[in-house]
Each structure stands twice: as C-alpha cells, then as structure tokens.
Design an enzyme around this catalytic site. Structure first.
Site, mmCIF file in Angstrom:
data_model
loop_
_atom_site.group_PDB
_atom_site.id
_atom_site.type_symbol
_atom_site.label_atom_id
_atom_site.label_comp_id
_atom_site.label_asym_id
_atom_site.label_seq_id
_atom_site.Cartn_x
_atom_site.Cartn_y
_atom_site.Cartn_z
ATOM 1 N N ASP A 83 29.999 27.435 39.088
ATOM 2 C CA ASP A 83 30.832 27.201 37.909
ATOM 3 C C ASP A 83 30.146 27.851 36.697
ATOM 4 O OD1 ASP A 83 32.900 26.104 36.412
ATOM 5 O OD2 ASP A 83 31.985 24.114 36.270
ATOM 6 N N ASP A 105 31.379 34.016 33.867
ATOM 7 C CA ASP A 105 32.030 33.723 32.589
ATOM 8 C C ASP A 105 31.491 34.677 31.531
ATOM 9 O OD1 ASP A 105 33.073 32.866 30.249
ATOM 10 O OD2 ASP A 105 32.390 30.798 30.397
ATOM 11 N N HIS A 189 36.476 21.684 27.280
ATOM 12 C CA HIS A 189 35.598 20.943 28.191
ATOM 13 C C HIS A 189 35.246 19.591 27.577
ATOM 14 C CE1 HIS A 189 34.578 25.109 29.768
ATOM 15 N NE2 HIS A 189 35.003 24.452 30.828
HETATM 16 ZN ZN LIG Z 1 34.893 25.235 32.774
#
Ligand SMILES: [Zn+2]
Length: 349
Positions: A83, A105, A189
């Site tokens: 993640d 990311d 988040h």
């Molecule tokens: Zn995330």
C-alpha cells in the site's frame, strides 16, 4: 493456494461486476480476522501492508503470516499488496519478498507528503511498471492527491484540493501502463473524512464515472473508503474514548463506484475502530483482566465482523471458487506479449 496476481483478481472482479476489499494488516490478529471473514463469505481478498505496517511488524514476520494465510486457506484467492509505495526501492523490496502487487504512489514525492509534478509521477510509476510486470507483479498508480494522512503518509488537507482530472488520468494510463489506478474524488485517509454526511459537493462521483468511461480497461481504486459507521464510533466513546463526530464514505456511494469501474476498495479505519472499541469494552467492563487474549480475541472477532459485512456489500462474497490462480510466471508472459496491456490506445482492440 499460492498468492494470486492482483491483476487476475481484479480482472475476475470486472468480469463478475463486483468490487474487492483491500484490507490493511499489521499483525497476526488482523490477518486472522480477514481470513475468518473471507472463509465465512467465500470471498477472494486483497491483503495490503503500508510502509508503516512493514516497519511495525518487520517484513519477514508480516510476509510469513500472509504465506500462512494462503497455506491454511487453499480455496481462497489472496493477493498481497504494498500500500502506498513511496519509491522504486520500496516497491522493489516488496516484490523481492513475494508481494504479488505494489502501489507506486507517485502523486507524492518520496517524503510521502509533498505533491509531485505530473511528469515526476509518470516517470517513477513507469519505472516501477517495467520492473514489476517483468516479474508478473501488478502495479497500482495514483493520479490526483488524496486528503488526510495515514501512517505518516499523505499530503494532509481536504480531499478536494487535488481532484483527478480525467484527461490527465487517460494520459497517465497511456504513458505508464498501470493495471489499477487510484483516483482522488474527494476522499481522505483517516477517521476524519467529512464533517457532515458527504453529498455531491464533496464526493465527486461524476469524475469517477467520467474516468471509467474513458479508461474501461484500467481498474479503478477507491482509497480512504471506510464508512466510519456511527455504531463503531459510539462503542469507542461509550467506553471512555473521545472521538469527534465524523462521517466516512457511505456504502451506497462505494457501490455506485463499483457499478462504474471501481474494483479495489481500501478499508482500514473501520477495522481500527472495531478493534479499539472491542478492547475498550473489555477494559471498561472487566478491569480485573490482564491476559491479552481476553481482549485480542473479541478485537479479532469485531474486525472479522466488519470485514465480512464489507465483503458482502462490495459483492466479492461467494466468488472465491470462480477461478484457478494463474501462476505469476504466466502473468509475466501476458505482460510481455501484450495480452495484459491496459493502455487505452491498445487495450480491447
Ligand atoms: Zn490510501
């Protein structure tokens, strides 16, 4: 069953028209809770670890727990996903451990806080895609920036500051060849996502629908998609917690997303709330107890209950037996010969 390619798992979800929950793990109780729920609902599942989780649990402990889950549940397809990878090295180390999927990311710089430029994002993501696909590993990219912070990762601020531009999403998919794409549509988040029940002014479902229309072969990912149910907040506050009132992403909105190309739905906060509430309850009601199992067992059960509920709501329930895992080496061939190419200029031709 060996760990499954996330690409295969998401391709199957697209065929079946359902979404797959991606649940975060940090310890043994959490992986057990996820597998209890997956068994009960007969669900394929994505298990994911943040950089924070890998550090907290130590890579080898964590990865061996996932391997144990796969060995103990031979009839459940499990993909193991990194993640929010912040760099090529983070993704490479996950692939070396045996993760079957990574998120690069590149929407943020390597510090995990500062938004990067579009060109920087394309460049780093493309590099991870080349490395990962050669090894049969799936890649999720991100375009636009999510709000909030989790595990020290995130730009902070509101989810509305960097909504994904559909034109950029198409260009990004074309230039990187990612399998899955996280888009920013107003979610954040953490527990404090919205200060009121979100409506069209904060949750940009129209943007999601527009992106899916133009990128039908790229699986969309919703981050920050805990629903933060009031019942879970109430349990924490009833037993001495001090959560401020907050709203998450309503399950109906996630289901609307799933009808429009969302295949991976990230859920972490709801599980954290369930665990904490269950532990607080034991502490408050039976303060004489001190065996960790007395509170970890109800905590594990509370998380399993939330996960099972989401699996049913996302539609993945009942699909565990639909397909056999394709070996990762075969997936690598599929990338090499172009069969698994998702770029809008070539996919579906
Ligand atoms: Zn995330």
């Amino acid at each position: 069953m060996p760990l499954v390619s996330m690409r295969q798992l998401l391709d199957e979800a697209a065929k079946g028209g359902y979404g797959v929950g991606a649940f975060n793990v940090n310890d043994m109780e959490q992986i057990q809770a996820i597998m209890m729920a997956a068994r009960e609902t007969r669900s394929p599942v994505i298990v994911q670890a943040s950089r924070g989780a890998r550090k907290f649990a130590e890579d080898l402990y964590l990865f061996r727990l996932i391997q144990a889950a796969a060995e103990l549940n031979p009839d459940i397809p499990i993909a193991m996903h990194q993640d929010h990878g912040n760099s090529f090295e983070t993704c490479k180390s996950a692939i070396e451990l045996g993760y079957t999927s990574v998120m690069m990311d590149g929407s943020l710089k390597e510090d995990g806080k500062t938004p990067s430029t579009f060109e920087e994002n394309v460049e780093i993501t493309r590099r991870v895609v080349d490395y990962a696909h050669e090894r049969g590993v799936t890649v999720e990219g991100e375009i636009g920036v999510l709000g909030g912070v989790e595990d020290g990762h995130g730009a902070g601020g509101s989810g509305l500051e960097h909504i994904t531009d559909p034109d950029q999403a198409v260009e990004f998919a074309e230039r990187t060849g990612v399998d899955a794409l996280a888009i920013a549509i107003g979610t954040s988040h953490g527990a404090y996502k919205f200060t009121k029940k979100p409506d069209g002014s904060v949750l940009k479902m129209d943007v999601l629908i527009a992106i899916h229309k133009r990128l039908p072969h790229t699986h969309l990912v919703m981050h920050g998609s805990s629903s933060v149910p009031k019942e879970l907040q109430d349990i924490i506050n009833q037993y001495g917690g001090k959560l401020k009132p907050t709203w998450g992403v309503p399950v109906e909105e996630i289901q609307l997303g799933i009808r429009n190309g969302v295949r991976k739905v990230n859920v972490d906060t709801d599980n954290r709330l369930a665990i904490t509430g269950a532990i607080r309850k034991v502490f408050a009601e039976t303060p004489e107890k001190f065996d960790p199992r007395d509170y970890l067992k109800p905590a594990r059960e509370a998380m399993a209950k939330v996960v099972a509920q989401r699996m049913v709501q996302f539609g993945q329930a009942g699909h565990a037996g639909d397909y056999k895992p394709i070996p990762i080496s075969e997936i690598a061939k599929g990338y090499k010969n172009g069969q698994l190419d998702t770029r809008p200029s070539v996919a579906g031709r």
